[in-house]
Enzyme design. Structure first.
Site, PDB file in Angstrom:
ATOM      1  N   ASP A 155      39.333  51.047  59.632  1.00 16.40           N
ATOM      2  CA  ASP A 155      38.240  50.159  60.019  1.00 16.40           C
ATOM      3  C   ASP A 155      36.927  50.567  59.336  1.00 16.40           C
ATOM      4  O   ASP A 155      36.594  51.757  59.287  1.00 16.40           O
ATOM      5  CB  ASP A 155      38.086  50.272  61.550  1.00 16.40           C
ATOM      6  CG  ASP A 155      37.193  49.207  62.138  1.00 16.40           C
ATOM      7  OD1 ASP A 155      37.537  48.029  62.007  1.00 16.40           O
ATOM      8  OD2 ASP A 155      36.163  49.570  62.732  1.00 16.40           O
ATOM      9  N   GLU A 215      39.198  48.877  55.062  1.00 16.15           N
ATOM     10  CA  GLU A 215      38.404  47.662  55.211  1.00 16.15           C
ATOM     11  C   GLU A 215      37.062  47.866  54.502  1.00 16.15           C
ATOM     12  O   GLU A 215      36.258  48.712  54.924  1.00 16.15           O
ATOM     13  CB  GLU A 215      38.146  47.346  56.691  1.00 16.15           C
ATOM     14  CG  GLU A 215      37.410  46.020  56.850  1.00 16.15           C
ATOM     15  CD  GLU A 215      36.724  45.834  58.194  1.00 16.15           C
ATOM     16  OE1 GLU A 215      36.382  44.690  58.523  1.00 16.15           O
ATOM     17  OE2 GLU A 215      36.510  46.830  58.909  1.00 16.15           O
TER      18      GLU A 215
HETATM   19  C1  GLC Z   1      35.858  45.852  61.841  1.00 19.22           C
HETATM   20  C2  GLC Z   1      36.883  45.111  62.639  1.00 19.22           C
HETATM   21  C3  GLC Z   1      36.180  44.232  63.609  1.00 19.22           C
HETATM   22  C4  GLC Z   1      35.380  45.108  64.544  1.00 19.22           C
HETATM   23  C5  GLC Z   1      34.432  45.999  63.761  1.00 19.22           C
HETATM   24  C6  GLC Z   1      33.893  47.100  64.608  1.00 19.22           C
HETATM   25  O1  GLC Z   1      35.093  45.019  61.058  1.00 19.22           O
HETATM   26  O2  GLC Z   1      37.730  44.408  61.778  1.00 19.22           O
HETATM   27  O3  GLC Z   1      37.060  43.425  64.335  1.00 19.22           O
HETATM   28  O4  GLC Z   1      34.656  44.326  65.437  1.00 19.22           O
HETATM   29  O5  GLC Z   1      35.079  46.633  62.686  1.00 19.22           O
HETATM   30  O6  GLC Z   1      34.880  48.060  64.857  1.00 19.22           O
END
Ligand code: GLC
Length: 535
Positions: free
Chosen positions: A208, A271
């Site tokens: 994440d 991500e």
């Molecule tokens: C990332 C996740 C998202 C979440 C954020 C905070 O972007 O994909 O769903 O709200 O992180 O953890």
């Protein structure tokens, strides 16, 4: 990893395979509480195997107060009771492996829940041994927030702890305090989390917001983007030069990668929302052991247009080649509106074909294989904090793409028992758009998806072959995949016109989105996707 290994040698599972993202709350409820759970997922794993995907990634299933639906972890090494138990998890891993599927978890290293024992201890005061596990600053001279940094969910990235008089940093909700990755004890504790799950058999992780791990130590205000003007979205105001993509983040990821490499054949996909030039330095290569795949979200972020997609595809493929990293493609996830809604129903199969035939690992979001669309959620049923905190920017709400999987035509769509209210409403079309109905229809979206995954498996050029785009009329994107002399041509009509493509369309049709096998050279029909073996 060098380029030779990546392109010519046997590909690793995360290179040849297809990743399928499950949003656990919405996949399959097994205990009638309206929320999906681990036994539900286990029951549905044969469906995944039958889809022809290779790995399942589960959004967070750990102990959490669920203020951000699991992306606020209160215990990284346990399962939230809503989803089940560690025993349920072990059963899920065993069943996945029995079916030949890899299992990936969501690892959330940037922040914990404010309920996490570490943060509770940090709140004890400035002398707490865990104080420095989070990011604290004194107020600005006027008593306000330490600087102008903002939260992704709107408002300042700082919240005052009234007891100590200091502010703590949170790039998301106030209940998601940022961990201090500069502290080696934090890194060690978080690396042990990875080891814990790898020992339990987990094959990989989606990491994440990995590009946000470190912040600049000077805590300076971020500059306002010159193009921003009052009235533009607040979110677009600052240039995040001190909170995103910091050099230290790269160092921490290298350490993280070394932990993955303590185990055989594991992987991580990060991500990262960054332009290609900043994205690719995160991609693991022999010289730079970083994440195995940095998510490439550019098909989501840019306009749906044959020329734009071609330009991006050419640029990205060449850039991956140049640095010896493996490409990957994404059309949807739990933070983005459903791609069928974004590109329009007519273009749905064009997009699906593109995702599964470009060079690189595709990630598929649950339900996209049956053409699930955004569901309009009335305000009183909305639950996503990103939407609720920013009511003036309706597009920020993520509930529409998180609705329950549509398995059959029963009132609970096969997701939950009849009479139970699911945590988010079902789509109105679930009686029609569902797995059971589409299984019975040879021309359904589901069977088209399966035909695509089957063709990939039967056609090595579609997996490991080189990519090159070919000139075509303006609304057509055409490319070739080529391996050891074997060629495949992919023709994608992004428009409503018919196109006679001459030699480009000559050959044996392997698959057409129109459910037929057009003769060699037949014109490309409006919105058609066609895959052929050139004559
Ligand atoms: C990332 C996740 C998202 C979440 C954020 C905070 O972007 O994909 O769903 O709200 O992180 O953890």
């Amino acid at each position: 990893m060098n380029e030779a290994v990546q392109t010519a040698g046997p590909l690793k599972w995360w290179q040849s395979g297809i990743i399928y993202q499950i949003y656990p709350r919405s996949f399959q409820d097994s205990n009638g509480d309206g929320v999906g759970d681990l036994p539900g997922i286990t029951r549905r794993l044969p469906y995944l195997a039958g889809l022809g995907v290779d790995a399942a990634w589960l959004s967070p299933i750990f102990t959490s107060p669920m203020r951000d639906f699991g992306y606020d972890v209160a215990d990284y090494c346990d399962i939230d009771p809503l989803f089940g138990t560690l025993a349920d998890f072990d059963a899920l891993v065993a069943e996945a492996h029995r079916l030949g599927l890899k299992l990936m978890l969501d690892y959330v290293p940037n922040h914990t829940s404010s309920d996490h024992a570490w943060f509770q201890e940090a709140l004890q005061g400035k002398d707490s041994p865990k104080r420095d596990w989070y990011v604290w600053r004194d107020p600005a001279p006027d008593g306000g927030v330490p600087n102008n940094w903002t939260s992704f969910f709107g408002g300042p990235a700082w919240t005052l702890d009234p007891v100590s008089g200091q502010y703590y940093l949170h790039q998301f909700l106030p209940s998601q305090p940022d961990l201090n990755w500069r502290n080696p004890a934090v890194r060690e504790a978080m690396f042990d989390v990875l080891r814990f799950w790898m020992r339990r058999g987990v094959d990989g992780f989606r990491v994440d917001v990995i590009w946000l791990l470190a912040e600049d130590e000077r805590f300076l205000d971020e500059p306002v983007r010159p193009e921003w003007k009052p009235g533009d979205p607040e979110k677009a105001k600052l240039d995040h030069i001190y909170t995103q993509d910091q050099p230290e983040t790269h160092d921490y990821i290298r350490e993280m990668r070394a932990v993955l490499d303590e185990f055989d054949d594991r992987m991580m996909v990060g991500e990262i929302y960054l332009p290609v030039a900043q994205l690719l330095p995160y991609a693991g290569t022999a010289e730079n052991p970083m994440v195995h795949l940095p998510f490439n979200f550019h098909l989501i972020l840019q306009g749906w247009d044959a020329g734009l997609v071609r330009d991006f595809g050419d640029h990205y493929d060449a850039a991956c080649r140049a640095d010896g990293s493996w490409p990957n493609w994404v059309l949807g996830n739990h933070d983005q509106h459903r791609f069928k809604t974004r590109v329009g129903a007519a273009q749905y199969r064009v997009a699906q074909t593109l995702l599964l035939t470009l060079r690189g690992t595709p990630t598929v979001y649950y339900g996209d294989e049956i053409g699930m669309q955004n569901v309009d959620i009335p305000l009183h049923l909305q639950v996503d904090p990103a939407g609720l905190q920013q009511p003036d920017v309706p597009a920020e709400g993520r509930d529409p793409e998180r609705t329950p999987m549509q398995w059959d035509a029963t009132p609970g769509a096969g997701f939950t028992a009849e009479g139970v209210s699911p945590w988010l409403p079902l789509a109105d079309d679930s009686h029609r758009v569902n797995v059971e109905a589409q299984e019975a229809d040879p021309h359904s979206d589901l069977n088209y998806f399966r035909a695509l995954t089957r063709l990939r498996r039967d056609t090595p050029a579609l997996v490991g072959g080189d990519y090159s785009s070919v000139d075509a009329p303006q609304e057509v994107f055409a490319f070739r995949r080529c391996l050891d002399g074997a060629q495949v041509t992919v023709l994608l009509n992004f428009g409503a016109g018919e196109h006679t493509l001459g030699d480009l369309a000559a050959g044996e049709t392997l698959l057409s989105s129109c459910n037929d096998r057009p003769a060699s050279g037949a014109p490309l029909r409006p919105h058609e996707a066609r895959i052929l073996r050139p004559a």
